[in-house]
Design a protein around this motif. Sequence first.
Motif, short mmCIF file in Angstrom:
data_model
loop_
_atom_site.label_atom_id
_atom_site.label_comp_id
_atom_site.label_asym_id
_atom_site.label_seq_id
_atom_site.Cartn_x
_atom_site.Cartn_y
_atom_site.Cartn_z
N GLU A 34 0.96 -1.56 0.02
CA GLU A 34 -0.02 0.28 0.16
C GLU A 34 0.68 1.24 -0.12
N LEU A 35 1.50 1.27 -0.89
CA LEU A 35 2.86 2.74 -1.52
C LEU A 35 2.02 3.88 -1.65
N LYS A 36 0.90 3.92 -2.43
CA LYS A 36 0.02 4.53 -2.49
C LYS A 36 0.76 5.80 -3.31
N ALA A 37 1.61 5.44 -3.81
CA ALA A 37 2.48 6.89 -4.51
C ALA A 37 2.35 5.96 -5.78
N PRO A 38 2.47 7.73 -6.93
CA PRO A 38 2.87 6.64 -8.32
C PRO A 38 4.76 6.61 -8.83
N GLN A 39 5.30 5.88 -9.37
CA GLN A 39 6.29 5.25 -9.04
C GLN A 39 7.04 6.51 -9.25
N GLU A 40 7.47 7.37 -9.44
CA GLU A 40 8.04 8.60 -9.21
C GLU A 40 8.33 9.44 -8.45
N ALA A 41 7.45 9.17 -7.86
CA ALA A 41 7.10 10.29 -6.50
C ALA A 41 7.65 8.54 -4.98
N PHE A 42 7.87 7.25 -5.17
CA PHE A 42 8.67 6.88 -4.12
C PHE A 42 10.34 7.26 -4.01
N PRO A 43 9.86 7.37 -2.16
CA PRO A 43 10.79 8.01 -1.71
C PRO A 43 12.49 7.21 -1.26
N VAL A 44 12.55 6.92 -2.61
CA VAL A 44 13.90 6.30 -2.49
C VAL A 44 15.03 6.62 -1.60
N ALA A 45 15.57 8.67 -2.31
CA ALA A 45 16.15 8.74 -1.79
C ALA A 45 16.25 8.88 -0.18
N ALA A 46 15.67 8.98 0.39
CA ALA A 46 15.32 8.53 1.68
C ALA A 46 16.07 7.27 2.09
N LEU A 47 15.43 7.03 1.56
CA LEU A 47 15.52 5.22 2.18
C LEU A 47 17.31 4.61 1.70
N GLU A 48 17.88 5.48 0.63
CA GLU A 48 19.18 4.77 0.40
C GLU A 48 19.62 5.33 1.43
N ALA A 49 19.40 7.17 2.46
CA ALA A 49 19.87 7.95 3.39
C ALA A 49 19.36 7.50 4.28
N ALA A 50 19.52 5.94 4.98
CA ALA A 50 18.74 5.17 5.81
C ALA A 50 19.93 3.89 5.61
N GLY A 51 20.09 3.49 4.35
CA GLY A 51 20.81 2.22 4.10
C GLY A 51 20.51 1.02 3.14
N TYR A 52 18.85 1.74 2.92
CA TYR A 52 18.42 0.51 1.76
C TYR A 52 18.74 1.15 0.48
N GLY A 53 18.63 -0.14 -0.33
CA GLY A 53 18.11 -0.18 -1.69
C GLY A 53 16.92 -0.75 -1.66
N ALA A 54 16.48 -0.23 -3.15
CA ALA A 54 14.64 -0.77 -3.16
C ALA A 54 14.52 -1.07 -4.66
N VAL A 55 13.60 -1.56 -5.13
CA VAL A 55 12.88 -2.00 -6.30
C VAL A 55 11.33 -1.87 -6.18
N TRP A 56 10.56 -1.66 -6.47
CA TRP A 56 9.51 -1.22 -6.44
C TRP A 56 8.98 -1.06 -7.62
#
Length: 266
Positions: A34-56
Amino acid sequence: MRIATYNVNGVRGRLEVLLRWLALRQPDIVCLQELKAPQEAFPVAALEAAGYGAVWQGQKSWNGVAILSRGDTPVEIRRGLAGEADDLQSRYIEAAVKGVIVGCLYLPNGNPAPGPRYDYKLRWFERFAARAQALMDSDAPVVLAGDYNVMPTDLDVYAPERWRDDALFRIEVREAYARLLDQGWCDALRALHPDEVVYTFWDYLRNRFARNSGLRIDHLLLSPALQPRLRRAEVDREVRGWEKTSDHAPVWIEVADQTVRSRSKP
């Protein structure tokens, strides 16, 4: 290795809650729904700063699933399920992460039932079961984690007599879940807490969290290759009590690292 699933109920609006929990629990792999966000609005930068890579796989206003990995980026295998070419809902993503195949899912709610939404839920469940069988046949270590929108038994829902006709508890849905387990999957939380009342979701209405009027609908299913490594399975119930939090709590398991036997020298 710690593997978690968490329906965040809006990743942008609850990003602070998510980051706080990630820092507290430090899971190695996380499935989000339930991300409830379009592909381009996923907070990838904030998660990378927290130490996590992601696919979504995002979707505007609704649905959306993601897989996070601490210290690296998951290798995506597929997104979506075969069987309905016109199904555009973002509900399934699969990746290879830290030696494990991870399927992250957000199974449809299905209400009102009966009706078209319920029919879609049952069809989606069958398509998912077909993918699960293919993964089972691979003999790989696999975890299928997410919001299943299914309470498998009476133990998994408060006041079960009130829920008999709900799409999360109707007999057809519970039978579909049972058939899934019959493929050989292990319900990790129930395996380690066989007789306990354990919930993962509490509605915002009617003070249900304070009264512990909850549901167990978030599950992690393990393939036989992963089952012997299961050590812990828990729900971070306190996160549901945080301010501006999701109506779900994170669920996580710990599995032992796979040992590699070295050959003895001649």
